[in-house]
Design an enzyme around this catalytic site. Structure first.
Site, PDB file in Angstrom:
ATOM      1  N   PRO A 133     -50.292  85.104  24.360  1.00 14.71           N
ATOM      2  CA  PRO A 133     -50.060  86.527  24.102  1.00 14.71           C
ATOM      3  C   PRO A 133     -49.153  86.835  22.912  1.00 14.71           C
ATOM      4  O   PRO A 133     -48.939  88.004  22.614  1.00 14.71           O
ATOM      5  CB  PRO A 133     -49.396  86.989  25.404  1.00 14.71           C
ATOM      6  CG  PRO A 133     -48.686  85.780  25.908  1.00 14.71           C
ATOM      7  CD  PRO A 133     -49.513  84.603  25.507  1.00 14.71           C
ATOM      8  N   GLY A 134     -48.607  85.833  22.245  1.00 10.24           N
ATOM      9  CA  GLY A 134     -47.897  86.122  21.005  1.00 10.24           C
ATOM     10  C   GLY A 134     -46.396  85.878  21.019  1.00 10.24           C
ATOM     11  O   GLY A 134     -45.728  86.108  20.013  1.00 10.24           O
ATOM     12  N   GLY A 135     -45.867  85.413  22.149  1.00 10.43           N
ATOM     13  CA  GLY A 135     -44.431  85.124  22.205  1.00 10.43           C
ATOM     14  C   GLY A 135     -44.036  84.074  21.171  1.00 10.43           C
ATOM     15  O   GLY A 135     -43.087  84.256  20.406  1.00 10.43           O
ATOM     16  N   ASP A 198     -50.139  75.119  21.377  1.00 11.21           N
ATOM     17  CA  ASP A 198     -49.731  75.360  22.769  1.00 11.21           C
ATOM     18  C   ASP A 198     -51.036  75.466  23.543  1.00 11.21           C
ATOM     19  O   ASP A 198     -51.606  76.545  23.686  1.00 11.21           O
ATOM     20  CB  ASP A 198     -48.917  76.663  22.829  1.00 11.21           C
ATOM     21  CG  ASP A 198     -48.497  77.024  24.239  1.00 11.21           C
ATOM     22  OD1 ASP A 198     -48.544  76.147  25.121  1.00 11.21           O
ATOM     23  OD2 ASP A 198     -48.133  78.183  24.467  1.00 11.21           O
ATOM     24  N   CYS A 251     -47.908  73.821  29.459  1.00  8.08           N
ATOM     25  CA  CYS A 251     -47.033  74.118  30.601  1.00  8.08           C
ATOM     26  C   CYS A 251     -47.608  73.438  31.843  1.00  8.08           C
ATOM     27  O   CYS A 251     -47.517  73.957  32.947  1.00  8.08           O
ATOM     28  CB  CYS A 251     -46.841  75.616  30.794  1.00  8.08           C
ATOM     29  SG  CYS A 251     -48.354  76.534  31.021  1.00  8.08           S
TER      30      CYS A 251
END
Lengths: 321, 182
Positions: A133-135, A198, A251
């Site tokens: 989402p862009g973090g 990621d 993650c």
């Protein structure tokens, strides 16, 4: 041995907390019984929210001052000046005028590590492959002071939309969003100085914030992720400049999605693994029938219960010249 | 799977003129200065989204033939040959313009109107129908709005007079990111 006897049986805990049994067996194989029990118990607690202060919008000192005026209680996070833990907040932290103004972003502290480890510079071409989402994308832009260029890839149109919204809110100007499959990135004829991958994963490191994961993924899913992640990493390394650096993270705590992916890819690419100066356990040397590349020990496994955050696997690779 | 058609192109001279004319009309040369060293590009769709790109970003954008979803910062949109300034466009203009209305309410962030009673300061005179940048307490940027009375009329207007009409469906206030952002 004595410790093992004293710990709460992880299999019983797994049953009590509604885990698919295969997960407990694997956790025990990776961590041992006592640590698995600690992990399972930690996953039943609630993490304090953490925020990243966005220096593209305001200085750290000013944002801290504005939040403290609202009686938001913040605590520093060691080694991360832009990160703060929310100890207590009388206001909804995801809806304040400062949040809407992009002064900060809700982001897990361990998820900030990958951008910091990549250490992007303001004159570099950076790839962020699986960006929504862009973090992390907005963190990269912050570290680059909105200079240089980030190519952010995202395949889903909906996720591109939310990525665009986050980047706009955070005042990011140096990013190009492509709705694109990372596995075809070579077609663009671009060579990157640094890449953050990621990778989409099964998420077994973030059960603390998504309890559905205890049941939602099968071993078959993990193997499918492994295949996809291996393809993504292979294609990412293809478009990395010689001497360029790549950070791979997930993650997930599953070795097939981490150590096995790296081991497979290293068969085809000449890369060095860099030591990481962060807290965490070393990468696994073997798991079940798999033996991993010896340098995988330089990777970090960040476990939720020992880091008091989300679980992550992080490794930094440097492509040989 | 790839080759998704998203038309992202450099703004035509006419489109540039439309954008610059509208910004110049409301914020003068100071407003136009915010576009210095930035190029205008258009993302075609139901509406034309306008974005501002730094030269180094533009240089790479030019080499990407397709699948470009967005680049740079979105500043507004063009509909029926009229430019509508939006949230981030007004944040950009704020860097060079002082045409700011300071308010003591957060209601604007919910798409609601601002009443004269909610205003505690304005930095520059404005006419009815002008665009002004809206800031909340501590100079936090809230967005942009069109005034329904002038700064002169504001001084004697009744406290319940609407000065900025809110709208939940136009991206002019930062609450938009919560309402429609995801």
């Amino acid at each position: 041995m004595k410790k093992e006897l004293n710990c709460i049986n992880p299999y019983k805990l797994g049953e009590e907390y509604d885990y698919d049994p295969y997960m407990i067996e694997r956790f025990v194989e990776i961590l041992g019984e006592e640590e698995t029990s600690n992990l399972l118990q930690f996953n039943e607690t609630k993490l304090n929210k953490t925020i990243r202060l966005n220096t593209l919008r305001s200085s750290i000192a000013r944002t801290v001052e504005l939040l403290e005026r609202k009686r938001v209680q913040l605590e520093d996070i060691v080694g991360m000046p832009e990160a703060k833990e929310i100890i207590n907040s009388p206001v909804p932290i995801g809806a304040t005028p400062e949040y809407l103004g992009g002064y900060y972003m809700l982001q897990g502290k361990n998820s900030m590590l990958s951008s910091m480890i990549l250490n992007p510079k303001s004159d570099e071409l950076i790839g962020d492959f699986a960006a929504a989402p862009g973090g992390k994308t907005s963190h990269l832009a912050q570290l680059m002071n909105n200079e240089g260029t980030i190519i952010a890839l995202e395949l889903s149109s909906n996720r591109c939309r939310s990525l665009k919204s986050v980047l706009a809110r955070m005042g990011v100007e140096n990013t190009i969003i492509l709705q694109y499959d990372t596995r075809e990135i070579y077609k663009l004829d671009l060579m990157f100085d640094k890449i953050l991958l990621d990778a989409p994963c099964s998420g077994s490191g973030v059960i603390i914030s998504d309890h559905s994961r205890k049941q939602s993924k099968t071993l078959f899913d993990i193997l499918n992720y492994h295949k996809y992640q291996t393809e993504l990493l292979t294609e990412s390394l293809r478009v990395l400049k010689p001497g360029g650096e790549l950070v791979y993270c997930t993650c997930s705590l599953e070795p097939e999605e981490n150590e096995l992916v790296i081991t497979k890819v290293l068969e085809n690419f000449d890369c060095k693994i860099q030591e990481l100066n962060i807290e965490g356990e070393v990468g696994l040397e073997k798991f079940q029938q798999h033996e991993f590349h010896p340098d995988i020990r330089k990777a970090k496994r960040i476990y939720p219960h020992t880091s008091k955050g989300e679980g992550f696997f992080i490794i930094k690779m440097v492509k040989e010249k | 799977m790839n080759n998704i058609t998203v038309n992202f192109r450099k703004a035509t001279k006419k489109e540039e003129e439309i954008v610059r004319k509208e910004i110049g009309k409301h914020f003068g040369q100071e407003g136009l200065d915010s576009l210095q060293n930035r190029f205008l590009w258009i993302k075609d769709g139901k509406i034309k989204e306008v974005c501002a790109l730094h030269p180094n970003i533009e240089a790479i954008v030019k080499t990407i033939p397709h699948n470009l979803y967005f680049a740079g910062i979105p500043i507004g949109s063009i509909k029926n040959n009229k430019f509508q300034l939006e949230i981030e466009g007004s944040a950009l203009i704020r860097l060079t313009s002082k045409k700011v209305l300071h308010v003591k309410t957060d209601q604007f962030l919910y798409g609601k109107s601002i009443f004269t009673d909610n205003v505690f300061q304005f930095d520059e005179a404005f006419q009815s129908g002008d665009l002004v940048i809206i800031e909340g307490r501590n100079n936090i940027h809230y967005g942009v709005g069109e005034t329904s009375i002038s700064s002169e009329e504001l001084k004697s207007a009744l406290s319940n007079t609407v000065i900025i009409k809110g709208s939940k469906n136009i991206p002019r206030d930062r609450g938009w990111y919560l309402r429609k952002g995801n």
